[in-house]
Design a protein around this motif. Structure first.
Motif, PDB file in Angstrom:
ATOM      1  N   ALA A  15       0.859  -1.187   0.000  1.00 52.76           N
ATOM      2  CA  ALA A  15       0.000   0.000   0.000  1.00 52.76           C
ATOM      3  C   ALA A  15       0.892   1.231   0.000  1.00 52.76           C
ATOM      4  CB  ALA A  15      -0.895   0.015   1.239  1.00 52.76           C
ATOM      5  N   ARG A  16       0.310   2.341  -0.387  1.00 52.09           N
ATOM      6  CA  ARG A  16       0.989   3.644  -0.307  1.00 52.09           C
ATOM      7  C   ARG A  16       2.377   3.632  -0.955  1.00 52.09           C
ATOM      8  NH1 ARG A  16       0.144   5.764   5.511  1.00 52.09           N
ATOM      9  NH2 ARG A  16       0.493   7.740   4.473  1.00 52.09           N
ATOM     10  N   ASN A  17       3.452   3.897  -0.183  1.00 53.00           N
ATOM     11  CA  ASN A  17       4.792   3.994  -0.781  1.00 53.00           C
ATOM     12  C   ASN A  17       5.578   2.696  -0.697  1.00 53.00           C
ATOM     13  OD1 ASN A  17       4.058   6.601  -1.079  1.00 53.00           O
ATOM     14  ND2 ASN A  17       5.448   7.415   0.474  1.00 53.00           N
ATOM     15  N   GLN A  18       4.941   1.586  -0.388  1.00 50.33           N
ATOM     16  CA  GLN A  18       5.685   0.342  -0.196  1.00 50.33           C
ATOM     17  C   GLN A  18       6.163  -0.242  -1.521  1.00 50.33           C
ATOM     18  OE1 GLN A  18       2.920  -1.995   2.162  1.00 50.33           O
ATOM     19  NE2 GLN A  18       4.031  -1.398   4.004  1.00 50.33           N
ATOM     20  N   ARG A  19       7.212  -1.038  -1.413  1.00 48.89           N
ATOM     21  CA  ARG A  19       7.820  -1.663  -2.591  1.00 48.89           C
ATOM     22  C   ARG A  19       7.573  -3.163  -2.569  1.00 48.89           C
ATOM     23  NH1 ARG A  19      13.369   0.296  -0.549  1.00 48.89           N
ATOM     24  NH2 ARG A  19      12.212  -0.417   1.253  1.00 48.89           N
ATOM     25  N   LEU A  20       7.282  -3.714  -3.721  1.00 46.16           N
ATOM     26  CA  LEU A  20       7.109  -5.159  -3.882  1.00 46.16           C
ATOM     27  C   LEU A  20       8.220  -5.684  -4.775  1.00 46.16           C
ATOM     28  CD1 LEU A  20       5.550  -7.856  -3.695  1.00 46.16           C
ATOM     29  CD2 LEU A  20       4.167  -7.069  -5.628  1.00 46.16           C
ATOM     30  N   GLU A  21       8.921  -6.667  -4.292  1.00 52.97           N
ATOM     31  CA  GLU A  21      10.028  -7.279  -5.017  1.00 52.97           C
ATOM     32  C   GLU A  21       9.566  -8.656  -5.453  1.00 52.97           C
ATOM     33  OE1 GLU A  21      13.376  -5.947  -5.044  1.00 52.97           O
ATOM     34  OE2 GLU A  21      13.861  -7.619  -6.365  1.00 52.97           O
ATOM     35  N   ILE A  22       9.648  -8.928  -6.750  1.00 54.63           N
ATOM     36  CA  ILE A  22       9.274 -10.241  -7.268  1.00 54.63           C
ATOM     37  C   ILE A  22      10.533 -10.936  -7.765  1.00 54.63           C
ATOM     38  CG2 ILE A  22       7.891 -11.478  -8.976  1.00 54.63           C
ATOM     39  CD1 ILE A  22       5.906  -9.091  -8.805  1.00 54.63           C
ATOM     40  N   LEU A  23      10.816 -12.077  -7.159  1.00 50.38           N
ATOM     41  CA  LEU A  23      12.081 -12.790  -7.367  1.00 50.38           C
ATOM     42  C   LEU A  23      11.821 -14.212  -7.796  1.00 50.38           C
ATOM     43  CD1 LEU A  23      13.727 -11.955  -3.931  1.00 50.38           C
ATOM     44  CD2 LEU A  23      14.360 -10.956  -6.125  1.00 50.38           C
ATOM     45  N   ALA A  24      12.830 -14.826  -8.389  1.00 49.95           N
ATOM     46  CA  ALA A  24      12.793 -16.261  -8.632  1.00 49.95           C
ATOM     47  C   ALA A  24      13.625 -16.960  -7.564  1.00 49.95           C
ATOM     48  CB  ALA A  24      13.335 -16.578 -10.016  1.00 49.95           C
ATOM     49  N   GLY A  25      13.096 -18.027  -7.018  1.00 50.74           N
ATOM     50  CA  GLY A  25      13.802 -18.779  -5.978  1.00 50.74           C
ATOM     51  C   GLY A  25      15.077 -19.433  -6.475  1.00 50.74           C
ATOM     52  N   THR A  26      15.259 -19.425  -7.769  1.00 50.82           N
ATOM     53  CA  THR A  26      16.462 -19.987  -8.382  1.00 50.82           C
ATOM     54  C   THR A  26      17.702 -19.125  -8.164  1.00 50.82           C
ATOM     55  OG1 THR A  26      15.658 -18.884 -10.363  1.00 50.82           O
ATOM     56  CG2 THR A  26      15.229 -21.232 -10.203  1.00 50.82           C
ATOM     57  N   VAL A  36       7.703  -9.178  -0.501  1.00 54.36           N
ATOM     58  CA  VAL A  36       8.473 -10.004  -1.429  1.00 54.36           C
ATOM     59  C   VAL A  36       7.604 -11.174  -1.874  1.00 54.36           C
ATOM     60  CG1 VAL A  36      10.576 -11.383  -1.744  1.00 54.36           C
ATOM     61  CG2 VAL A  36      10.586  -9.427  -0.168  1.00 54.36           C
ATOM     62  N   ALA A  37       7.644 -11.450  -3.178  1.00 58.80           N
ATOM     63  CA  ALA A  37       7.032 -12.665  -3.708  1.00 58.80           C
ATOM     64  C   ALA A  37       8.157 -13.483  -4.336  1.00 58.80           C
ATOM     65  CB  ALA A  37       5.971 -12.335  -4.747  1.00 58.80           C
ATOM     66  N   ILE A  38       8.332 -14.700  -3.849  1.00 60.75           N
ATOM     67  CA  ILE A  38       9.373 -15.576  -4.389  1.00 60.75           C
ATOM     68  C   ILE A  38       8.688 -16.642  -5.235  1.00 60.75           C
ATOM     69  CG2 ILE A  38      11.340 -17.069  -3.871  1.00 60.75           C
ATOM     70  CD1 ILE A  38      11.533 -15.662  -1.143  1.00 60.75           C
ATOM     71  N   MET A  39       8.899 -16.561  -6.543  1.00 62.94           N
ATOM     72  CA  MET A  39       8.311 -17.487  -7.506  1.00 62.94           C
ATOM     73  C   MET A  39       9.231 -18.709  -7.633  1.00 62.94           C
ATOM     74  SD  MET A  39       6.085 -15.168  -9.048  1.00 62.94           S
ATOM     75  CE  MET A  39       5.769 -15.911 -10.646  1.00 62.94           C
ATOM     76  N   LYS A  40       8.737 -19.709  -8.362  1.00 63.97           N
ATOM     77  CA  LYS A  40       9.585 -20.841  -8.760  1.00 63.97           C
ATOM     78  C   LYS A  40      10.322 -21.437  -7.565  1.00 63.97           C
ATOM     79  CE  LYS A  40      10.243 -18.621 -13.238  1.00 63.97           C
ATOM     80  NZ  LYS A  40      10.890 -18.725 -14.526  1.00 63.97           N
ATOM     81  N   VAL A  41       9.589 -21.785  -6.536  1.00 61.38           N
ATOM     82  CA  VAL A  41      10.203 -22.311  -5.312  1.00 61.38           C
ATOM     83  C   VAL A  41      10.788 -23.704  -5.570  1.00 61.38           C
ATOM     84  CG1 VAL A  41       9.789 -22.976  -2.916  1.00 61.38           C
ATOM     85  CG2 VAL A  41       8.692 -20.928  -3.857  1.00 61.38           C
ATOM     86  N   GLY A  42       9.944 -24.620  -6.004  1.00 61.74           N
ATOM     87  CA  GLY A  42      10.406 -25.948  -6.407  1.00 61.74           C
ATOM     88  C   GLY A  42      11.479 -26.528  -5.489  1.00 61.74           C
TER      89      GLY A  42
END
Lengths: 238, 238
Positions: A139-150, A166-172
């Protein structure tokens, strides 16, 4: 026209009205299958695919060597180009959103210079996982980091430190490494694990509850369609 | 049940089938208006809102002081809670995705402890802007950084350096600062400006073409619903 159509995360009801309309009216549809498995994209759209539609299937091998996958996209793009050159529309099915870790990017790179392309955005897995986890992201001024778990552990660590969410994709098979990084940062208690969001067999649980199952260095793997979400700090929305 | 329903970026056809079904069946809907303006969320959903539905409108002031907005959400949550306590379902309309810079987060924080809540994810503005700009965002191991243009220049700079793709939200009156940061980094030639994505009056153009209009320090402002997208490095999808 070539349409790259996002189908959303898995629940067919999370297709957009536009995606459903384009697929229902399609004469030619195209989609990838990964290493011969059933196509997840086709399964999402199955209820609206016309029985008479021609289906172009691209069987994409999953290997570290990228050449076989590239050859599969080359061959698929050539078949799609034939239909487009003949004046037919082609609807490409893409799970999630076409331009967000989507297979459609490989077709777009091969065909957008020669043919008209329209991309129909879809609900991404990040938004779907947050919804099923009941976890407001930013929300507001926050930052979202989208990463690969690799990514290597040190790089994961640096990126996680700098963002509010943080969203960590490709956990596997990278689950153990990710847990170690989050544990070292004292953040594992705030992380949520989500698997197959919006499907009947979805799984949502605190990541901390999974750590006990992980021997150090153990090669524990979770499905490819899994994600870890993390939010930090104070909730700004009260 | 309280439903927080994402409506997507603006084109009503980018609502999900689930959003359209829930709204069409709603007895009570709720949505915010910003500082008395027409509600964008209601405009997106207008074609499926039942004529007989009760509408709870929350007029949210836009000020640096957060207290008036918090009071508006408090009052709105109280009205929604009355309907929920009486056993009625309430459908909250949210442009974009409810948990991604969405106003629904403020209602969720106030009501989720007392009532059952289901969040229906929507197409986010990031995915919509990439689609209309024809700009593939991230593939394979790439990282996507989502920032607010309201951040200080030094922080914007640090975050932009570290990611393969960047989406800068909330451009508004921060356009000049953002352009300066991107120009200093030698990246302005790769940035795309997108305004009102998927609406009839959308605008997509290279950011570099807008810089000539910006005198140093000039207070040029663009609409709140605008975004800058940036991708760097080599395309990995061929």
């Amino acid at each position: 026209m070539l349409y790259g159509v996002g189908l959303g995360p898995g629940d067919p009801e999370l297709m957009t009205l536009k995606a459903a309309r384009l697929i229902a009216g399609a004469g030619v549809i195209a989609y990838p299958t990964l290493a011969g498995a059933e196509s997840f994209a086709r399964a999402i759209a199955a209820g609206v695919i016309p029985a008479a539609a021609e289906e172009i299937v691209m069987d994409v091998p999953m290997r570290v060597d990228r050449a076989p996958a590239q050859a599969a996209y080359d061959a698929g793009a050539a078949r799609i180009a034939e239909r487009l050159a003949a004046g037919r529309d082609v609807v490409c099915l893409c799970e999630g959103d076409p331009f967000f870790y989507g297979s459609f990017m490989y077709l777009f790179a091969r065909l957008s210079g020669r043919f008209r392309v329209e991309v129909v955005p879809g609900v991404s897995s990040v938004n779907a996982c947050a919804a099923v986890a009941g976890l407001p992201l930013v929300a507001r001024n926050q930052r979202l980091e989208i990463l690969a778990g690799t990514l290597p552990a040190a790089e994961l660590r640096d990126r996680i430190v700098g963002a509010e969410a943080v969203a960590i994709m490709k956990v596997g098979r990278h689950l153990g490494k990710i847990c170690t990084v989050l544990d070292d940062l004292g953040l594992i208690g705030r992380a949520v694990y989500v698997e197959r969001a919006t499907l009947a067999n979805q799984r949502v649980q605190p990541l901390a509850g999974m750590v006990g199952d992980l021997a150090p260095g153990a090669a524990v793997a979770v499905p490819y369609f899994s994600m870890i979400l993390l939010t930090k700090g104070e909730d700004p929305w009260l």
